[in-house]
Write a protein that holds these residues in place. Structure first.
Motif, PDB file in Angstrom:
ATOM      1  N   TRP A  83       0.831  -1.213   0.000  1.00 19.32           N
ATOM      2  CA  TRP A  83       0.000   0.000   0.000  1.00 19.32           C
ATOM      3  C   TRP A  83       0.862   1.259   0.000  1.00 19.32           C
ATOM      4  N   ALA A  84       1.921   1.233   0.782  1.00 18.23           N
ATOM      5  CA  ALA A  84       2.802   2.401   0.832  1.00 18.23           C
ATOM      6  C   ALA A  84       3.418   2.681  -0.533  1.00 18.23           C
ATOM      7  N   GLY A  85       3.615   1.627  -1.315  1.00 14.85           N
ATOM      8  CA  GLY A  85       4.225   1.796  -2.629  1.00 14.85           C
ATOM      9  C   GLY A  85       3.314   2.396  -3.677  1.00 14.85           C
ATOM     10  N   GLU A  86       2.001   2.469  -3.415  1.00 21.18           N
ATOM     11  CA  GLU A  86       1.071   2.990  -4.412  1.00 21.18           C
ATOM     12  C   GLU A  86       1.341   4.453  -4.732  1.00 21.18           C
ATOM     13  N   ALA A  87       1.765   5.220  -3.745  1.00 22.65           N
ATOM     14  CA  ALA A  87       1.979   6.655  -3.948  1.00 22.65           C
ATOM     15  C   ALA A  87       3.180   6.944  -4.828  1.00 22.65           C
ATOM     16  N   ASP A  88       4.049   5.931  -5.047  1.00 25.96           N
ATOM     17  CA  ASP A  88       5.262   6.155  -5.828  1.00 25.96           C
ATOM     18  C   ASP A  88       5.350   5.276  -7.066  1.00 25.96           C
ATOM     19  N   VAL A  89       4.312   4.515  -7.367  1.00 27.78           N
ATOM     20  CA  VAL A  89       4.376   3.579  -8.490  1.00 27.78           C
ATOM     21  C   VAL A  89       4.525   4.346  -9.806  1.00 27.78           C
ATOM     22  N   THR A  90       5.428   3.873 -10.664  1.00 26.33           N
ATOM     23  CA  THR A  90       5.682   4.583 -11.921  1.00 26.33           C
ATOM     24  C   THR A  90       5.581   3.702 -13.158  1.00 26.33           C
ATOM     25  N   THR A  91       5.699   2.396 -13.008  1.00 28.65           N
ATOM     26  CA  THR A  91       5.687   1.518 -14.178  1.00 28.65           C
ATOM     27  C   THR A  91       4.556   0.500 -14.075  1.00 28.65           C
ATOM     28  N   GLU A  92       4.164  -0.020 -15.237  1.00 33.07           N
ATOM     29  CA  GLU A  92       3.126  -1.053 -15.233  1.00 33.07           C
ATOM     30  C   GLU A  92       3.613  -2.322 -14.542  1.00 33.07           C
ATOM     31  N   ALA A  93       4.894  -2.614 -14.675  1.00 33.81           N
ATOM     32  CA  ALA A  93       5.436  -3.803 -14.014  1.00 33.81           C
ATOM     33  C   ALA A  93       5.358  -3.664 -12.499  1.00 33.81           C
ATOM     34  N   ASP A  94       5.653  -2.469 -11.985  1.00 34.98           N
ATOM     35  CA  ASP A  94       5.544  -2.242 -10.549  1.00 34.98           C
ATOM     36  C   ASP A  94       4.096  -2.327 -10.087  1.00 34.98           C
ATOM     37  N   PHE A  95       3.189  -1.794 -10.895  1.00 37.30           N
ATOM     38  CA  PHE A  95       1.762  -1.867 -10.587  1.00 37.30           C
ATOM     39  C   PHE A  95       1.336  -3.334 -10.503  1.00 37.30           C
TER      40      PHE A  95
END
Length: 297
Positions: free
Chosen positions: A158-170
């Motif tokens: 959840w914490a990573g949602e604010a910084d997600v930048t790529t479709e792979a990370d999503f």
């Protein structure tokens, strides 16, 4: 399966259409924000014996054009887009099914002024809330969630949602979070569902909404404005959109029907697919003119 782009005024939305053009459309709205129509995989396909499925990629998401200004990435605009998409389909009447964030959109459209929902004859809101305050219990629910290693996995994801930048990370975030959404976080169907539902993600949309209250839905006081039939669906073990929220929605919407899936979390169309299809099909057959009955299909 055939897809088409629908002109909604300032952008084009992609829709995958399944089923006979002779049947009335059920416009299906995905969750997220930032997911796309692949969220439903083929779980809803049996409904094509009753309706024409129109699985819509919402504004700036999925295969829809990515040219929509960021200022228009709002719950209100996405609700207005549903009516515009129906108009582009040439549908004189239609129903809507929204899941999770898609349920927010469907509910927002249903309470809007009548001129913004012309042709809408029925709505199905699945695992949604009428007000963002129902999401306030998520941190406490997380503290009760287990096993412990999954709890920390969800928290970090959840914490990573604010910084997600790529479709792979999503995609990685979705895989990490999926156990949270099932009644049984170790459900053996999770891996298969994750594989079948992989789509084209919109990290910029998720990033924006993660820092803005996921759309900030606030229609609890307007539920009495809904003038069309509504089916409200909930999972008994939904940790994000608790069934109590659906009970409030159903109580506030005149004549609304409530169905709670007793063995589901946030994903009843995966966790209890036969019951889900039976309940949804029955509602559509009763409420949507032109919907087929099994002997007609």
């Amino acid at each position: 399966m055939p897809g088409q782009f629908l002109n909604v005024g300032d952008t084009h939305l992609f829709a995958e259409v399944r089923g006979s053009s002779a049947l009335p459309p059920l416009i299906v709205l995905h969750g997220g924000p930032g997911l796309d129509h692949h969220e439903f995989a083929d779980f809803l396909d049996p409904l094509t014996d009753t309706v024409r499925l129109v699985l819509l990629d919402m504004r700036a998401q999925g295969e829809s054009d990515r040219d929509a200004p960021e200022s228009t990435w709002t719950l209100a605009q996405m609700a207005d887009d549903v009516q515009a998409a129906a108009r582009a389909l040439g549908a004189p009447h239609y129903a809507v099914l929204g899941h999770s964030y898609g349920a927010f959109v469907a509910l927002q459209q249903a309470v809007n002024a009548e001129e913004t929902r012309q042709g809408l004859v029925a709505s199905i809101v699945c695992c949604g809330v009428p007000s963002s305050h129902f999401l306030d219990g998520v941190p406490a629910a997380l503290e009760q969630f287990g096993p412990p290693q999954l709890r920390e996995q969800i928290r970090a994801s959840w914490a990573g949602e604010a910084d997600v930048t790529t479709e792979a990370d999503f995609a990685r975030l979705m895989e990490e979070q999926m156990p949270w959404h099932f009644a049984d976080p170790l459900d053996p169907r999770i891996a298969d569902y994750t594989r079948r539902s992989a789509g084209r993600y919109a990290p910029d949309v998720l990033r924006r909404f993660a820092s803005a209250g996921y759309g900030g839905i606030e229609v609890e006081k307007e539920l009495g404005n809904v003038g069309t039939p509504m089916l409200v669906l909930a999972g008994r073990h939904d940790r994000t959109c608790p069934p109590e929220a659906s009970e409030v929605t159903a109580a506030g919407v005149p004549g609304a029907q409530l169905h709670v899936f007793e063995n589901s979390g946030h994903m009843p169309f995966v966790e209890q697919p036969d019951e889900f299809l039976m309940v949804v099909r029955g509602f559509l057959q009763r409420m949507l003119p032109g919907a087929a009955w099994p002997e007609d299909a």
